[in-house]
Scaffold this motif. Sequence first.
Motif, PDB file in Angstrom:
ATOM      1  N   THR A 130       0.750  -1.028   0.027  1.00 35.70           N
ATOM      2  CA  THR A 130      -0.120  -0.166  -0.093  1.00 35.70           C
ATOM      3  C   THR A 130       0.914   1.181   0.007  1.00 35.70           C
ATOM      4  O   THR A 130       1.785   1.299   0.864  1.00 35.70           O
ATOM      5  N   MET A 131       0.591   2.190  -0.846  1.00 39.22           N
ATOM      6  CA  MET A 131       1.483   3.321  -0.807  1.00 39.22           C
ATOM      7  C   MET A 131       0.303   4.476  -0.113  1.00 39.22           C
ATOM      8  O   MET A 131      -0.747   4.656  -0.586  1.00 39.22           O
ATOM      9  N   THR A 132       0.885   5.197   0.607  1.00 39.46           N
ATOM     10  CA  THR A 132       0.094   6.061   1.363  1.00 39.46           C
ATOM     11  C   THR A 132       0.367   7.397   1.021  1.00 39.46           C
ATOM     12  O   THR A 132       1.609   7.846   1.347  1.00 39.46           O
ATOM     13  N   MET A 133      -0.739   8.363   0.300  1.00 37.31           N
ATOM     14  CA  MET A 133       0.051   9.580   0.027  1.00 37.31           C
ATOM     15  C   MET A 133      -0.060  10.737   1.332  1.00 37.31           C
ATOM     16  O   MET A 133      -1.201  10.659   1.766  1.00 37.31           O
ATOM     17  N   THR A 134       0.545  11.472   1.344  1.00 36.97           N
ATOM     18  CA  THR A 134       0.705  12.563   2.248  1.00 36.97           C
ATOM     19  C   THR A 134       1.250  13.790   1.613  1.00 36.97           C
ATOM     20  O   THR A 134       2.059  13.761   0.946  1.00 36.97           O
ATOM     21  N   GLY A 135       0.673  15.126   2.108  1.00 35.97           N
ATOM     22  CA  GLY A 135       1.246  16.276   1.474  1.00 35.97           C
ATOM     23  C   GLY A 135       1.074  17.586   2.648  1.00 35.97           C
ATOM     24  O   GLY A 135       0.191  17.299   3.430  1.00 35.97           O
ATOM     25  N   THR A 136       1.814  18.527   2.211  1.00 36.46           N
ATOM     26  CA  THR A 136       1.859  19.743   3.086  1.00 36.46           C
ATOM     27  C   THR A 136       1.856  20.767   2.260  1.00 36.46           C
ATOM     28  O   THR A 136       2.866  20.883   1.640  1.00 36.46           O
ATOM     29  N   VAL A 137       1.207  22.043   2.443  1.00 36.62           N
ATOM     30  CA  VAL A 137       1.319  23.097   1.728  1.00 36.62           C
ATOM     31  C   VAL A 137       2.465  23.856   2.114  1.00 36.62           C
ATOM     32  O   VAL A 137       2.655  24.104   3.276  1.00 36.62           O
ATOM     33  N   SER A 138       3.766  24.100   1.207  1.00 35.30           N
ATOM     34  CA  SER A 138       4.535  24.581   1.577  1.00 35.30           C
ATOM     35  C   SER A 138       4.888  26.282   0.956  1.00 35.30           C
ATOM     36  O   SER A 138       5.689  26.754   1.574  1.00 35.30           O
ATOM     37  N   ALA A 139       4.175  26.429   0.245  1.00 34.89           N
ATOM     38  CA  ALA A 139       3.998  27.900  -0.297  1.00 34.89           C
ATOM     39  C   ALA A 139       2.782  28.263  -0.913  1.00 34.89           C
ATOM     40  O   ALA A 139       2.060  27.464  -1.419  1.00 34.89           O
ATOM     41  N   VAL A 140       2.411  29.492  -0.614  1.00 33.39           N
ATOM     42  CA  VAL A 140       1.123  30.189  -1.189  1.00 33.39           C
ATOM     43  C   VAL A 140       1.562  31.577  -1.777  1.00 33.39           C
ATOM     44  O   VAL A 140       1.963  32.429  -1.099  1.00 33.39           O
ATOM     45  N   GLU A 141       1.648  31.659  -3.074  1.00 30.68           N
ATOM     46  CA  GLU A 141       2.096  32.945  -3.772  1.00 30.68           C
ATOM     47  C   GLU A 141       0.905  33.564  -4.798  1.00 30.68           C
ATOM     48  O   GLU A 141       0.896  32.848  -5.771  1.00 30.68           O
ATOM     49  N   GLY A 142       0.105  34.197  -3.995  1.00 34.40           N
ATOM     50  CA  GLY A 142      -1.040  34.785  -4.763  1.00 34.40           C
ATOM     51  C   GLY A 142      -1.932  33.489  -5.031  1.00 34.40           C
ATOM     52  O   GLY A 142      -2.601  32.931  -4.112  1.00 34.40           O
ATOM     53  N   ARG A 143      -2.168  33.152  -6.388  1.00 36.76           N
ATOM     54  CA  ARG A 143      -3.126  31.874  -6.412  1.00 36.76           C
ATOM     55  C   ARG A 143      -2.438  30.711  -6.598  1.00 36.76           C
ATOM     56  O   ARG A 143      -3.069  29.595  -6.845  1.00 36.76           O
ATOM     57  N   LEU A 144      -0.954  30.721  -6.654  1.00 30.00           N
ATOM     58  CA  LEU A 144      -0.385  29.387  -6.853  1.00 30.00           C
ATOM     59  C   LEU A 144      -0.023  29.119  -5.444  1.00 30.00           C
ATOM     60  O   LEU A 144       0.421  29.515  -4.487  1.00 30.00           O
ATOM     61  N   VAL A 145      -0.424  27.541  -5.484  1.00 37.78           N
ATOM     62  CA  VAL A 145      -0.286  26.700  -4.026  1.00 37.78           C
ATOM     63  C   VAL A 145       0.831  25.555  -4.451  1.00 37.78           C
ATOM     64  O   VAL A 145       0.663  24.920  -5.307  1.00 37.78           O
ATOM     65  N   THR A 146       1.731  25.662  -3.689  1.00 44.15           N
ATOM     66  CA  THR A 146       2.959  24.602  -3.716  1.00 44.15           C
ATOM     67  C   THR A 146       2.678  23.600  -2.693  1.00 44.15           C
ATOM     68  O   THR A 146       2.324  23.802  -1.448  1.00 44.15           O
ATOM     69  N   VAL A 147       2.384  22.297  -2.979  1.00 47.18           N
ATOM     70  CA  VAL A 147       2.301  21.365  -2.115  1.00 47.18           C
ATOM     71  C   VAL A 147       3.479  20.210  -2.190  1.00 47.18           C
ATOM     72  O   VAL A 147       3.646  19.599  -3.116  1.00 47.18           O
TER      73      VAL A 147
END
Length: 150
Positions: A106-123
């Motif tokens: 099983t592969m478990t996906m996890t993520g965290t928002v690392s940047a929000v620049e205007g409308r661009l979101v980096t996860v």
Amino acid sequence: MNNTPTNAALAPTRTADQVSVGEALPPHPIPITRTLIVATAIASRDYQDVHHDPELARERGSKDIFMNILTSNGLVEKYVVEWAGPAAVVKKIKIRLGAPNYPGDTMTMTGTVSAVEGRLVTVDVTGTNSLGPHASGQVVVELPAGQEGN
């Protein structure tokens, strides 16, 4: 018989002002089946024998068939877009592969928002199986402007 649910609703798309740095995406386990590995390799036109022939995969030094990078990339994208919502636009995906995804794991996906620049979101995203990190990297999505007009 049509098994499509008639009352299925998509989650609303997040807006940029609803997202903050440090926000964790919910974990998402994905069973790695032999069918998933073979079907997605064929669907992505990757006919390498290590993705569908266990005997040949073992001859090449692997313990079994394993998932291809196109599938891993697609699962990373799907994970972030399902969190962000249907109006999110993927702008960039950059992943690195690690431990193989073998059938029965099983592969478990996890993520965290690392940047929000205007409308661009980096996860920052990681897909981890029993052997360790399988895929890790970043996905940048563009979200609709919120009430603050991002």
